[in-house]
Design an enzyme around this catalytic site. Structure first.
Site, short mmCIF file in Angstrom:
data_model
loop_
_atom_site.label_atom_id
_atom_site.label_comp_id
_atom_site.label_asym_id
_atom_site.label_seq_id
_atom_site.Cartn_x
_atom_site.Cartn_y
_atom_site.Cartn_z
N THR A 172 0.82 -1.21 0.00
CA THR A 172 0.00 0.00 0.00
C THR A 172 0.85 1.26 0.00
O THR A 172 2.05 1.22 0.28
CB THR A 172 -0.93 0.02 1.23
N ASP A 173 0.19 2.38 -0.29
CA ASP A 173 0.85 3.67 -0.22
C ASP A 173 0.54 4.33 1.12
O ASP A 173 -0.03 3.69 2.01
CB ASP A 173 0.44 4.55 -1.41
N GLN A 174 0.85 5.60 1.27
CA GLN A 174 0.64 6.28 2.54
C GLN A 174 -0.83 6.42 2.92
O GLN A 174 -1.15 6.68 4.06
CB GLN A 174 1.29 7.67 2.51
#
Length: 132
Positions: free
Chosen positions: A15-17
């Site tokens: 995942t990203d932030q």
């Protein structure tokens, strides 16, 4: 059976932030689905390669409809669509635990002789599996 399903849990590293699955991480999910579709039909991708046959992707489209998020349990659905002289085509989708459609994809792969680097017809035993 022309369709096969596997479950994949989204890992934090995918995942990203914003805790949303990075778009490039969907491709491995779909690959796991295709490999398991083949395995479910009695075809080991490893044995294909050991026999000098590769199945590279020559075409793919992905349509992102809704995001998958960290810790979601995803269902990857792989559907055999068609097989021509050297190509095999799959339609795929990913759904979440609420059965919401998150992503769809289409893949075309080509049977390739690894020694010659050229497309080949699939072996007879694979054709028999694909016809059933």
């Amino acid at each position: 059976m022309k369709e096969h399903q596997i479950n994949v849990r989204v890992r934090y590293s995918e995942t990203d932030q914003m805790s949303v699955v990075y778009h490039g991480n969907y491709i491995p999910y779909f690959e796991m689905g295709r490999v398991e579709w083949l395995r479910n039909k009695g075809i080991s991708y490893k044995s294909l390669e050991e026999n000098g046959i590769a199945l590279p992707i020559v075409y793919m489209t992905i349509n992102y409809k809704k995001p998958a998020r960290y810790d979601d349990l995803l269902t990857v659905i792989t559907k055999f669509k068609s097989q021509t002289s050297v190509k095999i085509e799959f339609d795929c989708e990913i759904r979440n635990e609420n059965d919401e459609l998150l992503t769809t994809a289409q893949f075309i792969l080509v049977f390739v002789d690894m020694n010659l680097g050229k497309p080949i017809a699939p072996p007879k035993y694979i054709l028999e599996v694909l016809e059933n």
